[in-house]
Write a protein that holds these residues in place. Sequence first.
Motif, PDB file in Angstrom:
ATOM      1  N   MET A   1      41.075  43.005  48.602  1.00 39.40           N
ATOM      2  CA  MET A   1      40.824  42.815  47.183  1.00 39.40           C
ATOM      3  C   MET A   1      40.168  41.463  46.954  1.00 39.40           C
ATOM      4  O   MET A   1      40.263  40.560  47.761  1.00 39.40           O
ATOM      5  N   THR A   2      39.538  41.324  45.851  1.00 39.12           N
ATOM      6  CA  THR A   2      38.902  40.056  45.543  1.00 39.12           C
ATOM      7  C   THR A   2      39.934  39.075  45.024  1.00 39.12           C
ATOM      8  O   THR A   2      41.040  39.442  44.664  1.00 39.12           O
ATOM      9  N   GLU A   3      39.549  37.788  45.012  1.00 40.02           N
ATOM     10  CA  GLU A   3      40.475  36.787  44.487  1.00 40.02           C
ATOM     11  C   GLU A   3      40.731  37.018  42.999  1.00 40.02           C
ATOM     12  O   GLU A   3      41.762  36.672  42.476  1.00 40.02           O
ATOM     13  N   GLN A   4      39.737  37.586  42.311  1.00 42.05           N
ATOM     14  CA  GLN A   4      39.881  37.786  40.877  1.00 42.05           C
ATOM     15  C   GLN A   4      40.800  38.961  40.560  1.00 42.05           C
ATOM     16  O   GLN A   4      41.448  38.998  39.528  1.00 42.05           O
ATOM     17  N   ILE A   5      40.861  39.968  41.441  1.00 44.17           N
ATOM     18  CA  ILE A   5      41.663  41.162  41.204  1.00 44.17           C
ATOM     19  C   ILE A   5      42.728  41.242  42.283  1.00 44.17           C
ATOM     20  O   ILE A   5      42.432  41.555  43.435  1.00 44.17           O
ATOM     21  N   ALA A   6      43.958  40.911  41.912  1.00 43.14           N
ATOM     22  CA  ALA A   6      45.034  40.857  42.897  1.00 43.14           C
ATOM     23  C   ALA A   6      46.120  41.894  42.661  1.00 43.14           C
ATOM     24  O   ALA A   6      47.009  42.048  43.487  1.00 43.14           O
ATOM     25  N   THR A   7      46.076  42.611  41.537  1.00 43.53           N
ATOM     26  CA  THR A   7      47.082  43.625  41.230  1.00 43.53           C
ATOM     27  C   THR A   7      46.421  44.828  40.597  1.00 43.53           C
ATOM     28  O   THR A   7      45.269  44.748  40.122  1.00 43.53           O
ATOM     29  N   LEU A   8      47.128  45.934  40.576  1.00 43.36           N
ATOM     30  CA  LEU A   8      46.602  47.124  39.910  1.00 43.36           C
ATOM     31  C   LEU A   8      46.427  46.863  38.419  1.00 43.36           C
ATOM     32  O   LEU A   8      45.470  47.341  37.800  1.00 43.36           O
ATOM     33  N   GLY A   9      47.359  46.116  37.833  1.00 42.17           N
ATOM     34  CA  GLY A   9      47.231  45.767  36.421  1.00 42.17           C
ATOM     35  C   GLY A   9      45.940  45.013  36.142  1.00 42.17           C
ATOM     36  O   GLY A   9      45.241  45.290  35.161  1.00 42.17           O
ATOM     37  N   LEU A  12      42.956  47.400  36.326  1.00 41.40           N
ATOM     38  CA  LEU A  12      42.832  48.208  35.110  1.00 41.40           C
ATOM     39  C   LEU A  12      42.332  47.363  33.940  1.00 41.40           C
ATOM     40  O   LEU A  12      41.532  47.831  33.121  1.00 41.40           O
ATOM     41  N   ASP A  13      42.791  46.117  33.869  1.00 38.95           N
ATOM     42  CA  ASP A  13      42.311  45.216  32.811  1.00 38.95           C
ATOM     43  C   ASP A  13      40.835  44.907  32.990  1.00 38.95           C
ATOM     44  O   ASP A  13      40.059  44.890  32.021  1.00 38.95           O
ATOM     45  N   ALA A  14      40.425  44.671  34.246  1.00 39.52           N
ATOM     46  CA  ALA A  14      39.027  44.334  34.525  1.00 39.52           C
ATOM     47  C   ALA A  14      38.101  45.489  34.181  1.00 39.52           C
ATOM     48  O   ALA A  14      36.927  45.281  33.849  1.00 39.52           O
ATOM     49  N   ALA A  15      38.634  46.717  34.254  1.00 47.15           N
ATOM     50  CA  ALA A  15      37.826  47.897  33.921  1.00 47.15           C
ATOM     51  C   ALA A  15      37.772  48.131  32.416  1.00 47.15           C
ATOM     52  O   ALA A  15      37.131  49.077  31.958  1.00 47.15           O
ATOM     53  N   GLY A  16      38.457  47.286  31.655  1.00 45.87           N
ATOM     54  CA  GLY A  16      38.418  47.413  30.200  1.00 45.87           C
ATOM     55  C   GLY A  16      39.254  48.552  29.663  1.00 45.87           C
ATOM     56  O   GLY A  16      38.996  49.051  28.561  1.00 45.87           O
ATOM     57  N   THR A  17      40.260  48.964  30.409  1.00 46.94           N
ATOM     58  CA  THR A  17      41.069  50.100  29.972  1.00 46.94           C
ATOM     59  C   THR A  17      42.349  49.637  29.276  1.00 46.94           C
ATOM     60  O   THR A  17      42.829  48.522  29.475  1.00 46.94           O
ATOM     61  N   THR A  18      42.877  50.520  28.461  1.00 47.42           N
ATOM     62  CA  THR A  18      44.231  50.393  27.949  1.00 47.42           C
ATOM     63  C   THR A  18      45.115  51.233  28.866  1.00 47.42           C
ATOM     64  O   THR A  18      44.752  52.359  29.202  1.00 47.42           O
ATOM     65  N   TRP A  19      46.258  50.690  29.291  1.00 50.02           N
ATOM     66  CA  TRP A  19      47.034  51.425  30.292  1.00 50.02           C
ATOM     67  C   TRP A  19      48.536  51.272  30.098  1.00 50.02           C
ATOM     68  O   TRP A  19      49.011  50.349  29.452  1.00 50.02           O
ATOM     69  N   ARG A  20      49.260  52.237  30.659  1.00 55.81           N
ATOM     70  CA  ARG A  20      50.723  52.233  30.689  1.00 55.81           C
ATOM     71  C   ARG A  20      51.162  52.674  32.077  1.00 55.81           C
ATOM     72  O   ARG A  20      50.478  53.474  32.725  1.00 55.81           O
ATOM     73  N   ASN A  94      41.592  48.706  47.045  1.00 51.02           N
ATOM     74  CA  ASN A  94      40.291  48.595  47.717  1.00 51.02           C
ATOM     75  C   ASN A  94      39.574  49.931  47.765  1.00 51.02           C
ATOM     76  O   ASN A  94      38.350  50.011  47.594  1.00 51.02           O
ATOM     77  N   MET A  95      40.337  51.002  48.014  1.00 56.00           N
ATOM     78  CA  MET A  95      39.740  52.336  48.036  1.00 56.00           C
ATOM     79  C   MET A  95      39.191  52.702  46.663  1.00 56.00           C
ATOM     80  O   MET A  95      38.138  53.336  46.551  1.00 56.00           O
ATOM     81  N   VAL A  96      39.915  52.302  45.609  1.00 59.00           N
ATOM     82  CA  VAL A  96      39.436  52.551  44.252  1.00 59.00           C
ATOM     83  C   VAL A  96      38.144  51.783  43.996  1.00 59.00           C
ATOM     84  O   VAL A  96      37.151  52.331  43.478  1.00 59.00           O
ATOM     85  N   LEU A  97      38.123  50.519  44.376  1.00 60.67           N
ATOM     86  CA  LEU A  97      36.932  49.694  44.157  1.00 60.67           C
ATOM     87  C   LEU A  97      35.734  50.232  44.930  1.00 60.67           C
ATOM     88  O   LEU A  97      34.600  50.245  44.432  1.00 60.67           O
ATOM     89  N   GLU A  98      35.976  50.701  46.156  1.00 61.20           N
ATOM     90  CA  GLU A  98      34.880  51.255  46.958  1.00 61.20           C
ATOM     91  C   GLU A  98      34.364  52.555  46.375  1.00 61.20           C
ATOM     92  O   GLU A  98      33.160  52.831  46.395  1.00 61.20           O
ATOM     93  N   ALA A  99      35.271  53.368  45.838  1.00 56.92           N
ATOM     94  CA  ALA A  99      34.880  54.678  45.311  1.00 56.92           C
ATOM     95  C   ALA A  99      34.291  54.593  43.904  1.00 56.92           C
ATOM     96  O   ALA A  99      33.349  55.318  43.572  1.00 56.92           O
ATOM     97  N   LEU A 100      34.852  53.695  43.093  1.00 56.67           N
ATOM     98  CA  LEU A 100      34.509  53.705  41.670  1.00 56.67           C
ATOM     99  C   LEU A 100      34.011  52.366  41.144  1.00 56.67           C
ATOM    100  O   LEU A 100      33.512  52.314  40.014  1.00 56.67           O
ATOM    101  N   GLY A 101      34.179  51.290  41.909  1.00 54.32           N
ATOM    102  CA  GLY A 101      33.924  49.975  41.335  1.00 54.32           C
ATOM    103  C   GLY A 101      34.950  49.719  40.248  1.00 54.32           C
ATOM    104  O   GLY A 101      36.126  50.023  40.412  1.00 54.32           O
ATOM    105  N   THR A 102      34.516  49.192  39.154  1.00 53.42           N
ATOM    106  CA  THR A 102      35.429  49.005  38.011  1.00 53.42           C
ATOM    107  C   THR A 102      35.130  50.015  36.905  1.00 53.42           C
ATOM    108  O   THR A 102      35.585  49.859  35.776  1.00 53.42           O
ATOM    109  N   GLU A 103      34.370  51.075  37.240  1.00 51.39           N
ATOM    110  CA  GLU A 103      34.110  52.168  36.293  1.00 51.39           C
ATOM    111  C   GLU A 103      35.149  53.259  36.563  1.00 51.39           C
ATOM    112  O   GLU A 103      34.883  54.227  37.259  1.00 51.39           O
ATOM    113  N   LEU A 104      36.335  53.083  36.020  1.00 54.31           N
ATOM    114  CA  LEU A 104      37.454  53.963  36.370  1.00 54.31           C
ATOM    115  C   LEU A 104      37.501  55.238  35.554  1.00 54.31           C
ATOM    116  O   LEU A 104      38.252  56.157  35.893  1.00 54.31           O
TER     117      LEU A 104
END
Length: 342
Positions: A1-9, A12-20, A94-104
């Motif tokens: 993962m990148t230094e900027q993105i260290a958690t799933l939360g 999800l925030d970086a992708a601009g989503t609202t989440w629970r 990492n698999m999410v980032l490789e597959a989708l980037g931040t376009e979730l």
Amino acid sequence: MTEQIATLGQLLDAAGTTWRAFDIGRHITKLDKKQFLAIEQTHQPYPYPLAGHAWLAIQFWDKTASSQPYVWFLKLPLDEQSRLVSASRDHFANMVLEALGTELTGEQADGKLDNNPYVFTPNANKLAAFNAHIKCLLKQPASHYYEHAQRYFSGQLGFEHWQTVALQGIADFALRLSHDDNLANLTTAWPQLPVEVLQPLSAMLEHVELPTTLAQQLLDYGLDAIKQQDTLALTAALRSLSSAPAHGLTAQLIDASLASTSNTHSDLLLTIAGRCYRQLENPERLHIFMDCCAHHTEIDTLFVSIFADLVAIPAIRPHLLSLLRLENRSETLARAIGRLFT
């Protein structure tokens, strides 16, 4: 993962989503964001471990694109202290980032994680309950099966005609007891429901904070089931009561069950451990329960599997470990504990 993105939360925030985030391993339980962050940072153990994993549903959506949420159902491994294995979480991210980037969200996300090793499909009961729960949270209409289920539980169709009632309809009805006349209809219908309905219905009600009036009725029903030695009816009552705020009523039924002649029945013991585990935070009740497990003779691995399940739950772990040192215990329980170390 990148230094900027260290958690799933953060992902999800970086992708601009609202989440629970929800735990769906035992009950459907919302995890607030502070709690979820503490879990992700391994500052606290996962509160509801099941079979060595955290069973999560993460619901997210991009309000600018669609009002329809996406859901990740994730099975993430936990260590011996029930803390999240960060390497596995990082691998998934990492698999999410490789597959989708931040376009979730959007069409490009469809199917991209189908073969992800951390993604799972809940069983039919859990999926129906979660779908009903989410629609209630989002104030969306229930499924088209709901109205037929309402008619069934009102008695209009005849309780023997359960074959026409869909599982999703039962879930929608159970999660909407405060709507229309649903609670009153269920109260009237319960004693007449066939086992084919009671079992899926209890699998939905276990996620519902039942009103005290219904909880009291289920306690009375369960106590009568003990007298009749009807384990199916008893386990249905216990499952249905397991999320009820009236903890004293649930505890009363558990205590009566453990004092009954059915107290070594595998379905009863597994229901208490898997669904009514919060009541086992009481050391005395836990001692009695584990003694009943030790006296069970039909399934050789039952005591070991229940011990392993409960010792992983942070709120129960210290009480269960203290049981290992307890001098005032039956010989049967002492032998069962001894077999844990052989």
